[in-house]
Design a protein around this motif. Structure first.
Motif, PDB file in Angstrom:
ATOM      1  N   VAL A 165      -6.112  40.280  68.734  1.00  0.00           N
ATOM      2  CA  VAL A 165      -5.466  39.096  69.287  1.00  0.00           C
ATOM      3  C   VAL A 165      -4.532  39.473  70.428  1.00  0.00           C
ATOM      4  O   VAL A 165      -4.524  38.837  71.497  1.00  0.00           O
ATOM      5  CB  VAL A 165      -4.707  38.332  68.177  1.00  0.00           C
ATOM      6  CG1 VAL A 165      -3.866  37.217  68.786  1.00  0.00           C
ATOM      7  CG2 VAL A 165      -5.684  37.759  67.171  1.00  0.00           C
ATOM      8  N   GLU A 166      -3.732  40.515  70.235  1.00  0.00           N
ATOM      9  CA  GLU A 166      -2.813  40.941  71.285  1.00  0.00           C
ATOM     10  C   GLU A 166      -3.564  41.389  72.534  1.00  0.00           C
ATOM     11  O   GLU A 166      -3.142  41.131  73.664  1.00  0.00           O
ATOM     12  CB  GLU A 166      -1.913  42.069  70.778  1.00  0.00           C
ATOM     13  CG  GLU A 166      -0.859  41.636  69.790  1.00  0.00           C
ATOM     14  CD  GLU A 166       0.196  40.754  70.413  1.00  0.00           C
ATOM     15  OE1 GLU A 166       0.382  40.814  71.647  1.00  0.00           O
ATOM     16  OE2 GLU A 166       0.832  39.980  69.679  1.00  0.00           O
ATOM     17  N   ASP A 182      -5.068  40.249  78.063  1.00  0.00           N
ATOM     18  CA  ASP A 182      -6.096  40.084  79.104  1.00  0.00           C
ATOM     19  C   ASP A 182      -6.007  38.711  79.761  1.00  0.00           C
ATOM     20  O   ASP A 182      -6.126  38.590  80.990  1.00  0.00           O
ATOM     21  CB  ASP A 182      -7.485  40.293  78.493  1.00  0.00           C
ATOM     22  CG  ASP A 182      -7.710  41.732  78.063  1.00  0.00           C
ATOM     23  OD1 ASP A 182      -6.987  42.621  78.579  1.00  0.00           O
ATOM     24  OD2 ASP A 182      -8.573  41.968  77.201  1.00  0.00           O
ATOM     25  N   THR A 183      -5.793  37.678  78.940  1.00  0.00           N
ATOM     26  CA  THR A 183      -5.688  36.331  79.527  1.00  0.00           C
ATOM     27  C   THR A 183      -4.418  36.189  80.364  1.00  0.00           C
ATOM     28  O   THR A 183      -4.411  35.493  81.379  1.00  0.00           O
ATOM     29  CB  THR A 183      -5.706  35.267  78.421  1.00  0.00           C
ATOM     30  OG1 THR A 183      -4.685  35.563  77.457  1.00  0.00           O
ATOM     31  CG2 THR A 183      -7.057  35.236  77.731  1.00  0.00           C
ATOM     32  N   ASP A 184      -3.345  36.855  79.931  1.00  0.00           N
ATOM     33  CA  ASP A 184      -2.119  36.810  80.732  1.00  0.00           C
ATOM     34  C   ASP A 184      -2.330  37.448  82.099  1.00  0.00           C
ATOM     35  O   ASP A 184      -1.881  36.931  83.127  1.00  0.00           O
ATOM     36  CB  ASP A 184      -0.986  37.532  79.996  1.00  0.00           C
ATOM     37  CG  ASP A 184      -0.513  36.752  78.776  1.00  0.00           C
ATOM     38  OD1 ASP A 184      -0.949  35.599  78.622  1.00  0.00           O
ATOM     39  OD2 ASP A 184       0.262  37.298  77.970  1.00  0.00           O
ATOM     40  N   LEU A 188     -16.041  35.948  70.305  1.00  0.00           N
ATOM     41  CA  LEU A 188     -15.425  34.754  70.870  1.00  0.00           C
ATOM     42  C   LEU A 188     -14.417  35.128  71.947  1.00  0.00           C
ATOM     43  O   LEU A 188     -14.349  34.476  73.004  1.00  0.00           O
ATOM     44  CB  LEU A 188     -14.749  33.960  69.753  1.00  0.00           C
ATOM     45  CG  LEU A 188     -14.205  32.570  70.115  1.00  0.00           C
ATOM     46  CD1 LEU A 188     -15.338  31.660  70.551  1.00  0.00           C
ATOM     47  CD2 LEU A 188     -13.464  31.965  68.927  1.00  0.00           C
ATOM     48  N   PHE A 189     -13.632  36.186  71.706  1.00  0.00           N
ATOM     49  CA  PHE A 189     -12.670  36.629  72.722  1.00  0.00           C
ATOM     50  C   PHE A 189     -13.383  37.071  73.993  1.00  0.00           C
ATOM     51  O   PHE A 189     -12.961  36.724  75.108  1.00  0.00           O
ATOM     52  CB  PHE A 189     -11.837  37.779  72.167  1.00  0.00           C
ATOM     53  CG  PHE A 189     -10.811  37.361  71.145  1.00  0.00           C
ATOM     54  CD1 PHE A 189     -10.460  36.032  71.015  1.00  0.00           C
ATOM     55  CD2 PHE A 189     -10.212  38.286  70.308  1.00  0.00           C
ATOM     56  CE1 PHE A 189      -9.519  35.630  70.073  1.00  0.00           C
ATOM     57  CE2 PHE A 189      -9.267  37.903  69.372  1.00  0.00           C
ATOM     58  CZ  PHE A 189      -8.924  36.571  69.251  1.00  0.00           C
ATOM     59  N   GLU A 190     -14.468  37.803  73.854  1.00  0.00           N
ATOM     60  CA  GLU A 190     -15.222  38.244  75.033  1.00  0.00           C
ATOM     61  C   GLU A 190     -15.793  37.055  75.800  1.00  0.00           C
ATOM     62  O   GLU A 190     -15.755  37.013  77.037  1.00  0.00           O
ATOM     63  CB  GLU A 190     -16.341  39.185  74.600  1.00  0.00           C
ATOM     64  CG  GLU A 190     -15.854  40.526  74.034  1.00  0.00           C
ATOM     65  CD  GLU A 190     -17.006  41.385  73.549  1.00  0.00           C
ATOM     66  OE1 GLU A 190     -18.165  40.912  73.666  1.00  0.00           O
ATOM     67  OE2 GLU A 190     -16.756  42.498  73.052  1.00  0.00           O
TER      68      GLU A 190
END
Length: 1004
Positions: free
Chosen positions: A669-670, A675-677, A469-471
Motif C-alpha cells: 500500500v505504501e 508511486d501515485t504521489d 489492482l495497484f499495477e
C-alpha cells in the motif's frame, strides 16, 4: 388723368436731390453749365420733367453709361418663384417696389473695404466751405418754381386729405371684408332693411341715401387715385420705355447665350466626351472586376457546406468551424442582402450547433475508448503517427480540444471525469474477475458478489489481486496523465496565442494611429472627387471616391495583417489536404476577397476565431481544472482500492494476518501511495486512512497476542537459569551493532553452536530465564513493525510500554509476591530465584534506552511527548530491582536475628552460632555470585554485613560484653575473626571491608 412727361408741373430733382434741396435752373447758354445726370433710381417717386432721351437721362436699367445684370437690385421672377417661402406674403401686391421689396441679406464682400465716416473726412473738410455758401444762398434766393409750386401742392394735398377723411376708417382697414358679419352690419346697418311694416317710403329714402353716400365715398377715392396717378404719370411712361429697352437687351443676351451654348457643345464633343468615356470605361472595368470577385466569393460561399462535410469526415472540426465563421462574416459584410443566400446564415448556425454536438459526442467516445482499452497490451502514451490520410489519436484529441475551446465548451472535463470514474470501477471488476477465474475453489455461480468472492480467497491470492489492482491503477493514472498533458498543452498554446495576439493588436493600433496622422496631409483633390461623382455609374460610387484612401490604408495595414495572420491562427498541418483542391481554392478566394473588403472598411483584418476563444482568465481556470482532474483521478483510484481493502476486512480477516503478512500488505500500500504521489503530485489520504484503520486493528490484535503469550510464559516460568541459544546471542549482538530488526531465519546446519549459560551483552554476563529471551524477541517484533509501518509508531509505542509494564508487574507478583508457588507449584522462592529475577529486570532496563531511541527516530517532533512512558517504566523497573535487593538483605537479616539471639560467649571457639552464620552466608554467596555482577554482589554483602553487625552488637550489649580485654571479650574477638575470615574467603569478596570494630562502639 395721364399727362405727358414734358408738361409735368412738378419740378425735377437736381443732381444733388439726394439731400432734399431744390436748386435753381441755370441759363442754358451759360458756358459754365454742366450736364446734370441723375443717380440711378429703382422706382422714382416723382417725374423728372426732363425732355431728353432715355439714353441721355436717368434710367432704371442703365447705370452711368451701360446697364448690366449686376446693376439689378431685385429680380421680380426670382421674388415670385422663391422656393424658400412656403406661403406667399399677404402684402406682396401692395408693397412698394424698390430695394426693400424682398427681404434679403447681402453678405459683405471680401474684396471691398469697410467704409466708415473717417474715409469721408478729407472730402467733407474740402467741401464744407462751399456747402455753407450754398446753404446761405438757398435761403436768400429760393427757386421761383419752388416758390410758386409749393403752395399749390400743399393746397391740393390738404384738399385730398380732407376729402379722404370723409370716408369712414372701416374702409381703410387692411382686414376689410364684407364676409365678416360685423363688418357687413357696420357698412349696411340692418335698420335700413328690417322695418316692421315692410317697405315704406321712409325705408326707400334711407336706402337711397345710403346708396348715394357709398357712391360719394367711391367718387372721393377714385378722384384721389386719379390725382395720384396724374402725379406719377411721367414715372409710368418712363418705366414703359425702360421695359422696351430691357426687352431689346434680353434678346441680345439670348442670342449671346445661344452662341455660348453652341461653343460649349462643340468643346464637350471635341475635348470632354473622349476623356470622360475613358474614365467611364475604367470605372466600368473596375466594377466588372469587383463583380467578378463577388461572383467568385459567392461561388466559394456556395461550396461551404460540402467543404464542411468533407472536413468533418476527417475530424477537422476546427477547420470546419473556421470556415463557417469566415462564411458567416462574409455573408454579413460582403454578401449582405443577396436573395439566394437569405437562408444560408441560419443553415450555418444549425450546422455549427451540430458540430458542437458532434465534438462533445466524439470527445465522450474518445474518453470512453481511451480509458477502457487494455492497460497492458496497448501503448500508454499518445504518439503521433506520420502516415498519409491518417489522424493519430493525439492529433484527434488536439483537434477535439481546440474545437471545444473555440466553441467555449469548457465543461468537457466533466465528461472526462465521469468516464474516468466509470473506467475505475471497470478496472476493479476486471481484476477481480481475472483473479477469481484462476482460483478453482470459488464457484462464481454460487457466489455472485465480487466482495464475497474476494473474502473466499486466501491471503496470498487476495494479495496478488491487490498488487495486480495497484499495477492497473498505476497504468490507468499514467494514461490519464498523458491525456491531460495533451489537453493542457493545447490550452497553454491557445493562452500563449491569445497573449501574442493582444500584443500584436496593441502594436497594430499604434501603427494605425500613426498612419491616420500621416494621411491627414494627402487628400483627394476637389476636382478629382467632383469628376468621380459626376462621371461614375453603377452601385460602387463609394469605391470610386475612396479608391486612393483604400490604397493607402492597404499599404499601412499590410504589415499588421501579415503578423496577425501568422500568429493568430493555430498551425494545423495537413488540414488543407483534407478539403480537396476545389474547396481549398474556394476558401483561398474567399479569404482574399474578405481581406480586400476588410481593408476597404478599415484596413485591419478581423479574426473570427479570436472572438470565440475563451479569455485568459477562463483558460487559466481550465488549466487549473486539468490539474484538479488529475488529483481527482488519484483520489478515485485510492477510493476504489479502499473499497477492495474494506471488502476483504469486513469479516476481520486482515486483523488475523501475521505480522509478516500485514507488513507485506503495508509495504504494498505504501509503495502504491508513493508511486501515485510522484505521478500525480497529490498526497491522497483515503487509502492511507484505511490502512491506518486496519493497522490500528492489527496493532491491537498484535499486542494482545504478544501480551497473552508473555502472560502464558510468565505463568509457566519456574524462574531457573535458562540456556541461551546462539540465535538469541546473535540477536543481541545485532542490537549492539545498531540493527533493531529481527534477523533472517537461518537454516540449521552441522556447524550450529551450542547454547551458552549466559547472555553476553555489552561485555557483561546476564543470567536470564527463557521468558526474558522471548521478551527481547517480542519487543524487537514491535520495533520491526514500526520499521515496516511508520504510521503506527505512536500506537505501537504505547502498546510496547503496556507490555513492559505487564512483564514488570506480573514478574513482581510471581517472585516477590510468591505467586509462582501457586501458579507453577514452586516449593519456595529462593534467593537464587530472586537474584535471577533481578538480573532479568536489569537486562530489560538496559534495552529500554535503545528502544526509546529507535522509536524517537520514527516519531514526529510533536509526538515526542509519548516517550515519557519509557521514563516511567525505567523508574518502575529500578524500584522493582531495589525491592528484590532489599528482599535478599531482609532474608539474611531475619536469619541473623534468629541465630544471634541464642549466641552465648563461652568455649569452644568458634562458637556454633558463628559457624551457622558463616554457613548461611556461604550459601547466599553461592546462590547469587554467578547471577549478579561483582559490584552488585559486594554492595549486597555490605548491606548483609551491616545487618549482622547490628544484631551482634545488640546481643553483646544484652550479654554485657564490652571491649575491656577480659576473657569474654577475647572469646568474642575469636568468633568475629572467624566470621571475617570466612566472608573474605568468598569469591569476589576478598577486598570487602567489613569494619567489625563498629560492634564495640557505644552510643553517645
Amino acid at each position: 388723368m395721364a399727362s405727358s412727361h414734358s408738361s409735368s408741373p412738378v419740378p425735377r430733382l437736381s443732381a444733388g436731390g439726394r439731400d432734399g434741396l431744390y436748386h435753381k435752373d441755370r441759363d442754358p447758354s451759360s458756358p459754365r453749365r454742366r450736364p446734370v445726370r441723375s443717380l440711378p433710381d429703382v422706382c422714382p417717386k416723382e417725374p423728372t420733367g426732363d425732355g431728353r432721351g432715355l439714353c441721355e437721362g436717368p434710367s432704371v436699367v442703365a447705370e452711368h453709361d451701360r446697364w448690366t445684370v449686376f446693376s439689378s437690385k431685385v429680380n421680380l421672377p426670382a421674388a415670385l418663384n422663391d422656393p424658400r417661402l412656403a406661403k406667399r406674403e399677404s402684402d406682396f401686391f401692395t408693397k412698394t417696389w424698390g430695394l426693400d421689396f424682398a427681404e434679403t441679406e447681402v453678405m459683405p464682400s471680401f474684396y471691398l473695404p469697410n467704409i466708415t465716416r473717417e474715409n469721408f473726412t478729407p472730402y467733407l473738410q474740402e467741401t464744407a466751405q462751399r456747402e455753407r455758401i450754398h446753404e446761405r444762398c438757398k435761403t436768400i434766393c429760393p427757386n421761383k418754381d419752388d416758390v410758386d409750386t409749393v403752395p399749390t401742392i400743399t393746397t391740393n394735398h390738404d384738399k385730398s386729405r380732407a376729402e379722404l377723411e370723409q370716408v369712414p376708417k372701416i374702409f381703410m382697414k387692411p382686414d376689410f371684408a364684407l364676409e365678416d358679419p360685423a363688418t357687413f352690419n357696420a357698412v349696411l346697418p340692418s335698420s335700413h332693411f328690417n322695418s316692421a311694416g315692410g317697405k315704406s317710403s321712409r325705408d326707400m329714402a334711407s336706402s337711397r341715401l345710403l346708396q348715394e353716400k357709398l357712391s360719394h365715398y367711391l367718387d372721393v377715392v377714385e378722384v384721389s387715385i386719379a390725382r395720384q396717378i396724374s402725379l406719377r404719370s411721367e414715372a409710368f411712361f418712363h418705366a414703359m420705355s425702360s421695359q422696351h429697352e430691357l426687352q431689346d437687351r434680353l434678346q441680345e443676351t439670348q442670342g449671346a447665350v445661344a452662341v455660348l451654348r453652341g461653343r460649349t457643345a462643340t468643346m464637350d464633343r471635341v475635348m470632354c466626351q473622349g476623356p470622360l468615356s475613358a474614365v467611364r470605361t475604367a470605372l466600368t472595368r473596375n466594377n466588372c472586376v469587383k463583380l467578378h470577385n463577388k461572383l467568385k466569393l459567392m461561388a466559394a460561399v456556395h461550396q461551404t457546406q460540402p467543404t464542411v462535410q468533407l472536413l468533418l469526415s476527417t475530424s477537422e472540426f476546427v477547420g470546419a468551424l473556421e470556415l463557417i465563421a469566415t462564411t458567416k462574416e462574409v455573408l454579413q459584410q460582403e454578401l449582405q442582402g443577396i436573395h439566394s443566400f437569405r437562408h444560408l446564415g441560419s443553415q450555418l448556425c444549425e450546422l455549427e450547433k451540430l458540430i458542437d454536438k458532434m465534438m462533445v459526442e466524439d470527445f465522450s467516445m474518445y474518453a470512453r475508448s481511451d480509458l477502457h482499452r487494455s492497460l497492458r497490451e496497448e501503448p500508454q502514451l499518445l504518439e503521433k503517427v506520420h502516415k498519409p490520410n491518417y489522424v493519430s489519436e493525439k492529433e484527434r484529441l488536439e483537434l477535439l480540444v481546440f474545437g471545444l475551446l473555440r466553441q467555449r465548451k469548457l465543461d468537457f472535463l466533466d465528461i472526462y471525469n465521469d468516464e474516468m470514474i466509470t473506467a475505475a470501477k471497470g478496472i476493479v471488476t476486471q481484476c477481480v474477475v481475472e483473479s477469481v477465474s484462476h482460483v478453482e475453489d470459488i464457484d462464481t455461480e454460487v457466489v455472485t458478489k465480487l466482495a464475497d468472492q474476494m473474502r473466499l480467497m486466501t491471503f496470498p491470492q487476495w494479495f496478488l489481486l491487490l498488487k495486480s489492482l495497484f499495477e492497473s491503477f498505476l497504468l490507468f493514472l499514467q494514461r490519464i496523465k498523458a491525456t491531460l498533458s495533451v489537453i493542457r498543452n493545447v490550452v497553454l498554446e491557445v493562452l500563449d496565442s491569445n497573449q501574442k495576439n493582444r500584443l500584436l493588436e496593441q502594436a497594430a493600433a499604434g501603427t494605425r494611429g500613426q498612419g491616420q496622422a500621416s494621411t491627414l496631409g494627402p487628400q483627394l483633390l476637389q476636382g478629382e472627387a467632383e469628376l468621380a461623382y459626376l462621371t461614375h455609374e453603377g452601385l460602387f460610387i463609394s469605391d470610386a471616391l475612396n479608391e486612393a484612401q483604400q490604397q493607402h490604408q492597404q499599404a499601412v495595414g499590410c504589415e499588421a495583417q501579415d503578423q496577425s495572420s501568422a500568429v493568430g491562427s493555430r498551425p494545423q498541418q495537413g488540414r488543407g489536404e483534407a478539403g480537396g483542391s476545389d474547396s481549398a481554392s474556394g476558401t483561398t478566394e474567399s479569404s482574399s476577397s474578405r481581406e480586400q473588403g476588410f481593408h476597404a472598411a478599415g484596413g485591419a483584418t478581423i479574426m473570427s476565431g479570436e472572438d470565440m476563444m475563451p479569455t485568459e482568465l477562463e483558460l487559466g481556470r481550465v488549466a487549473n481544472n486539468i490539474q484538479e482532474l488529475l488529483y481527482t483521478a488519484s483520489d478515485v483510484s485510492h477510493d476504489r482500492c479502499v473499497k477492495v481493502l474494506m471488502a476483504r476486512a469486513k469479516d476481520g480477516s486482515l486483523e488475523r494476518l501475521s505480522s509478516a503478512e500485514f507488513v507485506c500488505l503495508s509495504q504494498a500500500v505504501e509503495g502504491f501511495v508513493k508511486d501515485t504521489d510522484e505521478l500525480c503530485c497529490r498526497r491522497s489520504v483515503s487509502l492511507r486512512g484505511a490502512l491506518q484503520s486496519q493497522a490500528n486493528r492489527f496493532v491491537h490484535r498484535f499486542h494482545e497476542e504478544r501480551k497473552n503469550k508473555l502472560s502464558l510464559l510468565l505463568d509457566n516460568e519456574r524462574w531457573k537459569q535458562a540456556e541461551v541459544p546462539a540465535e538469541f546471542q546473535d540477536l543481541v549482538n545485532s542490537i549492539a551493532d545498531g540493527r533493531i530488526t529481527l534477523p533472517e531465519r537461518k537454516t540449521p546446519g552441522p556447524e550450529d553452536r551450542k547454547p551458552s549459560d549466559f547472555l553476553l551483552v555489552d561485555g557483561q554476563k546476564y543470567a536470564v530465564v527463557g521468558t526474558v529471551l522471548l521478551l527481547i524477541r517480542i519487543f524487537l517484533e514491535y520495533c520491526q513493525c514500526v520499521n515496516d509501518i511508520p504510521s503506527i509508531a505512536t500506537d505501537m509505542l504505547t502498546r510496547l510500554a503496556d507490555l513492559l509494564k505487564h512483564f514488570n508487574s506480573r514478574s513482581c507478583q510471581l517472585v516477590l509476591g510468591a505467586g509462582a508457588l501457586q501458579v507453577v507449584g514452586l516449593k519456595t522462592i529462593t534467593t537464587k530465584n530472586l537474584a535471577l529475577a533481578s538480573r532479568c529486570l536489569q537486562l530489560v532496563v538496559f534495552y529500554i534506552p535503545i528502544i526509546r531511541s529507535h522509536f524517537e527516530t520514527k516519531l514526529q517532533p510533536k509526538q515526542y511527548s509519548v516517550l515519557r512512558h519509557f521514563d516511567h517504566i525505567t523508574k518502575d523497573y529500578n524500584d522493582h530491582i531495589a525491592e528484590i535487593s532489599a528482599k535478599l538483605v531482609a532474608i539474611m537479616d531475619s536469619l541473623f536475628e534468629k541465630v544471634l539471639s541464642k549466641y552465648e560467649v563461652k568455649a569452644p571457639m568458634p562458637s556454633a552460632c558463628f559457624r551457622n552464620v558463616c554457613k548461611q552466608t556461604t550459601k547466599m554467596h553461592e546462590a547469587i555470585y554467578e547471577l549478579l555482577p561483582e559490584e552488585q554482589t559486594q554492595m549486597l554483602f555490605l548491606r548483609i554485613n551491616g545487618g549482622f553487625k547490628m544484631h551482634l552488637k545488640r546481643q553483646l550489649a544484652r550479654l554485657g560484653v564490652v571491649n575491656d580485654g577480659g576473657p569474654q571479650h577475647g572469646l568474642v574477638v575469636v568468633d568475629v575473626a572467624f566470621y571475617t575470615e570466612n566472608v573474605q574467603a568468598l569469591k569476589n569478596l576478598e577486598r570487602l571491608d567489613l569494619n567489625m570494630v563498629e560492634i564495640w562502639e557505644q552510643k553517645r
